[in-house]
Design a protein around this motif. Sequence first.
Motif, PDB file in Angstrom:
ATOM      1  N   UNK A  28     144.372  22.528  32.499  1.00 21.13           N
ATOM      2  CA  UNK A  28     144.679  23.096  30.644  1.00 21.13           C
ATOM      3  C   UNK A  28     144.231  24.324  30.812  1.00 21.13           C
ATOM      4  N   UNK A  29     142.922  24.399  31.389  1.00 19.30           N
ATOM      5  CA  UNK A  29     142.387  26.223  31.199  1.00 19.30           C
ATOM      6  C   UNK A  29     142.077  26.079  32.451  1.00 19.30           C
ATOM      7  N   UNK A  30     142.500  26.904  33.541  1.00 18.61           N
ATOM      8  CA  UNK A  30     142.240  26.976  35.028  1.00 18.61           C
ATOM      9  C   UNK A  30     141.797  28.147  35.103  1.00 18.61           C
ATOM     10  N   UNK A  31     141.686  28.920  34.426  1.00 21.21           N
ATOM     11  CA  UNK A  31     140.364  29.982  34.494  1.00 21.21           C
ATOM     12  C   UNK A  31     142.150  30.931  35.213  1.00 21.21           C
ATOM     13  N   UNK A  32     141.337  31.860  35.626  1.00 24.25           N
ATOM     14  CA  UNK A  32     141.551  33.023  36.681  1.00 24.25           C
ATOM     15  C   UNK A  32     143.651  33.179  37.282  1.00 24.25           C
ATOM     16  N   UNK A  33     143.145  31.672  37.771  1.00 26.91           N
ATOM     17  CA  UNK A  33     143.832  31.798  39.038  1.00 26.91           C
ATOM     18  C   UNK A  33     145.434  31.143  37.701  1.00 26.91           C
ATOM     19  N   UNK A  34     145.029  30.378  36.404  1.00 28.40           N
ATOM     20  CA  UNK A  34     146.410  30.517  35.202  1.00 28.40           C
ATOM     21  C   UNK A  34     147.127  31.491  34.767  1.00 28.40           C
ATOM     22  N   UNK A  35     146.319  32.636  35.082  1.00 26.55           N
ATOM     23  CA  UNK A  35     146.859  34.271  34.828  1.00 26.55           C
ATOM     24  C   UNK A  35     148.387  34.675  35.410  1.00 26.55           C
ATOM     25  N   UNK A  36     148.348  34.109  36.573  1.00 25.85           N
ATOM     26  CA  UNK A  36     149.379  34.167  37.635  1.00 25.85           C
ATOM     27  C   UNK A  36     150.177  32.961  37.423  1.00 25.85           C
ATOM     28  N   UNK A  37     150.057  32.465  36.625  1.00 26.66           N
ATOM     29  CA  UNK A  37     150.797  30.913  36.697  1.00 26.66           C
ATOM     30  C   UNK A  37     151.384  30.299  35.326  1.00 26.66           C
ATOM     31  N   UNK A  38     153.039  30.732  35.647  1.00 23.80           N
ATOM     32  CA  UNK A  38     153.395  30.615  34.101  1.00 23.80           C
ATOM     33  C   UNK A  38     155.419  30.041  34.509  1.00 23.80           C
TER      34      UNK A  38
END
Length: 560
Positions: A326-336
Motif C-alpha cells: 500500500x505504500x511502496x515508496x518510489x517504485x509506486x510512483x511508476x505503477x498505476x
Amino acid sequence: MRSDSLDDAVLATLARLTAGLSPSSMIQAMTAWWTSLACSPAEQSRCMTVTFQLMLDHWEGRDREPTDTRFSDRRWHGWPWLTMARTHETATQWWEQVTRIDGMPDHAREQMSFYARQWLDLLAPSNLLATNPHALGKAMETLGGSLHQGWLLALEDLREAATADPTPKDMALTPGAKLATTPGQVVLRNHLVELIQYAPTTSKVQAAPVFIVPSCIMKYYILDLSPHNSMVRWLVDQGHTVFMVSWRNPDAADAHLTFDDYVRQGVLEPLALIHALCRQPVHLVGYCLGGTFAAVAAAALAREHPPQPVTPLAGLTLMAAETDFSEPGEMGVLIDEAQVKMLEAMMGSQGFLSGRQMAGSFQFLHARDLVWARRTQRWLLGEETAGNDLMAWNADVTRLPATMHSQYLRRMYLDNALANGRYRFEGRPVNLRDIRAPLFVVGTEKDHVSPWRSVFKIHQLADVPIRFVLTNGGHNAGIVSEPGHAHRHYRWGDTASDGARPTPEQWLQQATACEGSWWLAWSDWLTQRATGPEVAPRHPDSSAGLGAAPGHYVHVRYAD
C-alpha cells in the motif's frame, strides 16, 4: 486486427519511444495538479508566499555555500558558479513545495514531485561542460587531457548502449571467477531454478538448514559476491547448512509462466527436497521479491493437509521484502493502471520485460546518481569508475516473463491482494495469518525499492513472534553488510505473537541500537531456534551430475 490488439501495438511502439513511461499517466498527474491549483485560491496564495519567501532567502543567502553534493568542489564557490548552484537549489526547493497541492490524489501528488525532481536533475548546471567549473578547471589543468579521455569514455558508453553486448567488461568479475566462488553443488534443476547446496566448513552444523530465495529480478549471487562479503560463505563458516536457488533467465517461450509457477518451482519444490535431504524443519529466507515468494509459500504450506506432504519451517526470514504494497515508496510512483497497461503491451510484443528495460526503470528512479552523476564523472571529468563486485552484479541483468510480471504488478502493487487476504495461490486463498513460523524481518534505512516502513507492515499481517531489524544502508548495501565492514550499525526489537503491534515510530523509540553487522544477530537468532543438537556436516551429493556451483543458469545472458 481487433481494436485491443491495435491499442496494444500502439502502446508497445510508444513504450519504446518513452523508455516504458506512460504519457497518459504523466498527463493525468499534471492535470490533477493544475486543476487542484486552479480551484484552490488558498493554495495559490500559499504558492505565492512560498515564491516570495524563497526569493528573499535566495537573495539573503546569495554568498552561502551550496549544500548539494554536486556542487561540493571548491570551484563552485566563486562567481558566477555559486549563483548557478544556489539558483538550482532554490528552484528545487520551490518545486518541492508547489507540487504538493491539497486536494490532489496521493499518487498524482507523488508523481508530480517525482517528475519535477527528474526535470531539475536534468537541468542541473553540473551536467554541462560550459556550466561546470570543476570540469573546466580540470580540462585546463590537464591541457585538455580530461576532455579527450571523457570523449573516449562517452563513445564507449554509447557503443555499449547501441550493441547491447551482454559480455561482462571485466571477465575476472564473473560468477565462478572472483564472484560466486563459495564451493557447492547443484542438487536440483527444474525449468525455473537450480538449487545449490554449499559445502560445509565446520566439524558440526546446526540441525535446521537455511534455504535462501533471492529475487529473480537480478542474479542470485548478490548474496555470494567476493569471498570477503559473501553472505553464503559467512553463514557456512558459522556452521549452517546453506541452500540457495539460482533463477533461470527466461526467454520468449516462457511468456506464460505465472507468479504461482515461481512460488511452486522456485520455493516449494526445492524446499521439499531440502527437507527430504536434511530431515529437519527448514529456515526459509527470502530477499526482495524472493521474500514475497517465500511469504506466499509459507502461507501455502500452513494450509496444506495430508495426503500432501508438509514441510515444517523452523523460521521465516524476510530481507527487504514487502508483503503489504500500500505504500511502496518510489517504485509506486511508476505503477498505476495506465503504466501497467503500457508495460503489458510492451511485454506482450516480446514475451518478457528485458533486463535493459528493467535496469532503465531503476536508473530513471535514481537518475541523479545512476545517470547524471556517472556521466559527469566519465564524460566531463574523464574519470573512469573503478569496477567492483557489486557493480559487476548490477550490470548482470535478467528478464522477467510477461505473465508473471503482469500478475506481480496487478496483484501486489495495484490490488495489494496478499495483505488484504485476497491472494489465491493455485486457485486457493492463502493468508499470512496462517503462518506459524517465527519471523526475522530486515529493513534498510535508505531503501527506495522496499521502504522499511512498508516492510514493517508485516507486523499487522502475521500473528507470530517477530524480530524486526533496521540496518543502515540501502536495498543492496544494507543487506550485504558483512562483519568488519566500517560504519555499520542496526537497531532491533521483538514483538510477541500476542503483544500489541507497534507503529514504526513506537518501534523506533523502543528498539535497541547496536554497532556492527546485523548478520551476527541473525545467526544468533537462527541458532536459538535450533530444532535439535548439532549434527555431522552435510556434504552435497554430486552423483546426479548437475555440476558444481555456481551452476549453469547464472551464466545465461541476452543481448537486449
